[in-house]
Structures are given as C-alpha cells and as structure tokens.
Enzyme design. Sequence first.
Site, PDB file in Angstrom:
ATOM      1  N   CYS A 168       0.804  -1.223   0.000  1.00 37.44           N
ATOM      2  CA  CYS A 168       0.000   0.000   0.000  1.00 37.44           C
ATOM      3  C   CYS A 168       0.837   1.274   0.000  1.00 37.44           C
ATOM      4  O   CYS A 168       0.335   2.348  -0.322  1.00 37.44           O
ATOM      5  CB  CYS A 168      -0.939   0.012   1.212  1.00 37.44           C
ATOM      6  SG  CYS A 168      -2.154  -1.324   1.214  1.00 37.44           S
ATOM      7  N   HIS A 247      11.985   1.013   6.478  1.00 32.61           N
ATOM      8  CA  HIS A 247      11.671  -0.401   6.230  1.00 32.61           C
ATOM      9  C   HIS A 247      11.947  -1.185   7.502  1.00 32.61           C
ATOM     10  O   HIS A 247      13.078  -1.237   7.987  1.00 32.61           O
ATOM     11  CB  HIS A 247      12.525  -0.940   5.081  1.00 32.61           C
ATOM     12  CG  HIS A 247      11.891  -2.117   4.384  1.00 32.61           C
ATOM     13  ND1 HIS A 247      11.566  -3.277   5.054  1.00 32.61           N
ATOM     14  CD2 HIS A 247      11.497  -2.297   3.102  1.00 32.61           C
ATOM     15  CE1 HIS A 247      11.011  -4.132   4.199  1.00 32.61           C
ATOM     16  NE2 HIS A 247      10.946  -3.554   3.015  1.00 32.61           N
ATOM     17  N   HIS A 337      -1.934  20.131   7.064  1.00 26.50           N
ATOM     18  CA  HIS A 337      -2.871  19.090   6.626  1.00 26.50           C
ATOM     19  C   HIS A 337      -2.216  17.717   6.772  1.00 26.50           C
ATOM     20  O   HIS A 337      -1.013  17.560   6.539  1.00 26.50           O
ATOM     21  CB  HIS A 337      -3.284  19.315   5.172  1.00 26.50           C
ATOM     22  CG  HIS A 337      -3.806  20.695   4.898  1.00 26.50           C
ATOM     23  ND1 HIS A 337      -5.074  21.087   5.265  1.00 26.50           N
ATOM     24  CD2 HIS A 337      -3.215  21.778   4.318  1.00 26.50           C
ATOM     25  CE1 HIS A 337      -5.254  22.347   4.904  1.00 26.50           C
ATOM     26  NE2 HIS A 337      -4.147  22.787   4.335  1.00 26.50           N
ATOM     27  N   HIS A 341      -2.797   7.319   4.958  1.00 27.35           N
ATOM     28  CA  HIS A 341      -3.283   6.216   4.131  1.00 27.35           C
ATOM     29  C   HIS A 341      -4.556   5.615   4.729  1.00 27.35           C
ATOM     30  O   HIS A 341      -4.568   5.212   5.899  1.00 27.35           O
ATOM     31  CB  HIS A 341      -2.210   5.132   4.016  1.00 27.35           C
ATOM     32  CG  HIS A 341      -2.704   3.862   3.396  1.00 27.35           C
ATOM     33  ND1 HIS A 341      -3.223   3.817   2.123  1.00 27.35           N
ATOM     34  CD2 HIS A 341      -2.778   2.598   3.882  1.00 27.35           C
ATOM     35  CE1 HIS A 341      -3.588   2.578   1.846  1.00 27.35           C
ATOM     36  NE2 HIS A 341      -3.328   1.823   2.891  1.00 27.35           N
ATOM     37  N   HIS A 370     -14.566   5.603   3.793  1.00 30.43           N
ATOM     38  CA  HIS A 370     -16.009   5.392   3.700  1.00 30.43           C
ATOM     39  C   HIS A 370     -16.480   5.374   2.248  1.00 30.43           C
ATOM     40  O   HIS A 370     -17.292   4.527   1.861  1.00 30.43           O
ATOM     41  CB  HIS A 370     -16.745   6.494   4.468  1.00 30.43           C
ATOM     42  CG  HIS A 370     -18.225   6.346   4.488  1.00 30.43           C
ATOM     43  ND1 HIS A 370     -19.058   6.967   3.582  1.00 30.43           N
ATOM     44  CD2 HIS A 370     -19.047   5.629   5.308  1.00 30.43           C
ATOM     45  CE1 HIS A 370     -20.310   6.652   3.841  1.00 30.43           C
ATOM     46  NE2 HIS A 370     -20.333   5.841   4.880  1.00 30.43           N
ATOM     47  N   ASN A 374     -10.245   0.909   0.942  1.00 34.14           N
ATOM     48  CA  ASN A 374      -8.784   0.881   0.875  1.00 34.14           C
ATOM     49  C   ASN A 374      -8.380   0.555  -0.560  1.00 34.14           C
ATOM     50  O   ASN A 374      -8.474  -0.591  -0.987  1.00 34.14           O
ATOM     51  CB  ASN A 374      -8.232  -0.157   1.852  1.00 34.14           C
ATOM     52  CG  ASN A 374      -6.704  -0.215   1.842  1.00 34.14           C
ATOM     53  OD1 ASN A 374      -6.046   0.400   1.008  1.00 34.14           O
ATOM     54  ND2 ASN A 374      -6.140  -0.952   2.780  1.00 34.14           N
TER      55      ASN A 374
END
Length: 452
Positions: A168, A247, A337, A341, A370, A374
């Site tokens: 992702c 990582h 802001h 994710h 919503h 995802n």
Amino acid sequence: MELLTALCLLCFLCLTYYLYKLVLQRTNHCCYMLGYECYKATEDRRLDTELCASIVFRNKNLGLEEYRFLLRTIVKAGIGENSYAPENVIRGKEERPELIDSLTEMDQIFFETLDNLFAKTSISPQEIDILVVNVSLLSCVPSLTARVINRYKMKSNVKAFNLSGMGCSASLVAIDLVQQLFKTYNNAFAIVVSTESLSANWYCGNEKSMILSNCLFRSGGCSMLFTNNKALKHRAILKLKCMVRTHYGSNDEAYDCCIQMEDGHGNRGFRLTKKLVKAAAQSFTINLRVLGPKMLPLWEIIRYIILSFPQRRKSKRASLDEGLTAAIPNLKTGAEHFCIHPGGKAVIDGVGKSLGLTDYDLEPTRMTLHRFGNTSAGGLWYVLGYMEAKKRLKKGDRIIMISFGSGFKCNTCIWEVMKDMKDGNAWKDCIDEYPPNAVVNPFMEKYGWLDR
C-alpha cells in the site's frame, strides 16, 4: 553569566540550523507535481450492501461462524455503500479469474486516469521521460509499463520502471524513485501510476485473517505527473519538500503481519494479522525520528527534546514494543494538513490518537475510507482529492503524507501547496454529501440476525 552564555549558544544553534536548511533547499533538486487524476469506476461496479451480501453468501466455504465474523468486520470497517469491486467479482468469477480480467482492470484504471491527466496538463505522452508503474499483485509479460508505452506511443528512450510487491505504500516509493532520477535527468517529465490488481486476488476460502482483505480492499488508482523543470514552477500544484522511507522488515512480526499466501486448501489471498497496528506504530516511531528534524521548527525540536528526556532514560530498559507510547513531537507545527493512508479504521484512529489530531484533521482520511475503501497504493491521492474538493488547500500550506505497506514499511513526505487548489477530481459529483450526518453501515440492520 551562565544565562548569557546559554542564550548566546541558543542563538548560535538557531542561526546554524536555519543556514543549514537554506543551503539544503538550494542544493536539493526540485520535484514539482503538475497534476494528478484519481480513478472512479462505473456505477455497475458499485459494491452496495445487497451485492456485497450476495458475494459473501455464494462462498460455499463459509459457515455460520465465518458469516458472523464477516458481519462484525464489515460493520466496523468504516466503508460505506459506494466503493467499487473488480468487474469479474461483480460477475461472479472470483473463484476462476483469468489473466484477461486482471489486464482489463489495469487498462481501465491506467488509460482513463492518464487520458484525463494529459488533457488536464496539456503535456503530450511523447514528452514523458520517466514512467513508473506500481502494482503489487500483478506481474505480466510484457510489463505493465510496456502496455502504457504501447498505448501512448511514447518515445524509445523513456526510462520505464515496473514496481511490484511494494504494498500500500508503493506510491511514495515510486515518487522517491522519481525524485532520485531527477538528480540525473534535467528538465524531465515523469509519470507515476499507482494502483492494485484485485481481480485475481479475491479470497475464496474461510480463514478469518485472510477474509479481512475482502472487507477492506476496493478498486481504485491514481496517475500523477511530475517535473524538475523550474521554468514550469508556476504551473505546479505541489512541491516535494522531503521524503523519509522506513523499512521494518528485519522484525519478524512486522514482516509476517501483512503477507500474500495460500491457505490449507490452496486458496490464494492476503493475510492481515492483529500485529499490523503494532507494526505500523513501531515503524512510524522510527520514521518520525528522521522526519521530525526535517519538517519541524527549531523551537519545537528543542521542546520535544526537553519533554522526551525523562522517557529516553526509561526507554533504555524498555523496547520499541510500546509503539507510539513514547513522546511524539507536535507535527502541527510543521504541517497544516494530514494525509494518512486510508488502510483501515484501526490504523487511522491509532495514528490520529498518537499525533493528537482532531476529527477535522482525520476527516479526509475517514471519508475516503467510507467512500472508496482501501484502494491500496492509490489511497493517499483520494485523501488529497477530498482536501482539494473541500477547498482546504491554500498556497503555502504544507501537507504531510503518511503511508504504511507490507514488508513492513512506513513512508512519509512533506508537500508545499504552490497555488490554491479547488479541483473536484474523483469527488466532484459527491463532495457536498460529505461528511454525512451519520456514518451507518446498513449491514447490521439487514443481516444482524447472523450474530444472534
């Protein structure tokens, strides 16, 4: 005398710090975003309650206990009635996907977003110097980048990169690659395409940790255009200020918490374990140690060091297993802001709580989850699109993007808004409906009897 010495030292540190930042800004190669385009599927692929239930019930491997688990998960997932599923799943082919299903899915996302992006920016496909496509779960021959090059007849010396297996967080990995390449290629244009292939990866077994992916992942993606040509600065909407990649794959729990595999019956899927939230917290903590000094004002760094000193002494006897319980700097001093994710409600709430974010700060991410679910690597850009459609992004504002991905990775970056942004993008037809007065999932009302 000691107070005077301390004040002089503090002034010297401030001067050194700001001179360092000034030199760093002048020596850094610029990376401007000229535009982005999010994908919005057609209405016949909308996954409402009735269709979602029919997909669940036609899986003959599920029993009552699995139905109850799915019900509770869907109700708590934070996804509404308007997200989108792959076409082959809508047609009932999820158990027997074909390669053409995956390629058709990619073509729809690639070409619709790229067509719109080229039209919006007035940049020709033949002007593109660098092309990066990131799709984690599909690797084909010829490559996905080759499909894009063939469709748009791009020039023969375009530098093409096909990223797979990055999860992702792949979108920021791709942008970091572009940023590094910009140090070599002057006055270049780069395209990044971020999406995920779900057609052949819909889980049809009954293991709970693998069923979760069906409840969260939905169709979507985004194409972006970048340049390092300073003459085009006036056309840019965003400027990349810094990027930090972490990582955490050396940790076994983090490595195993989000992994593609087959269950005992050979059904391929994506396993998400309860360790995922913990891995996100740990990797984010490590990431912040590098990101903080890059984005925060000096006075906030000094305040953070003073407040965290007692905890640092305790941490010598503790491990990182406590996740985000350690002191966290006030990131609001470095960004207006927060683009997080939209991977799931638990991660969003966890990050929001740890950073002291308000409902207003988290609204773009929660509403993206919503509305679109995802969408993996493309998810960040739907969050950005929500902010833009709500006309929140003003010239000079700073945006922090926070993404998590399998491996386990935490990638963050800071953008500066170059002009007032107000394009509706994928939200233009529905932005007035958000946020809704009540975010209610109708599954409980219609299928609550399963949980009795």
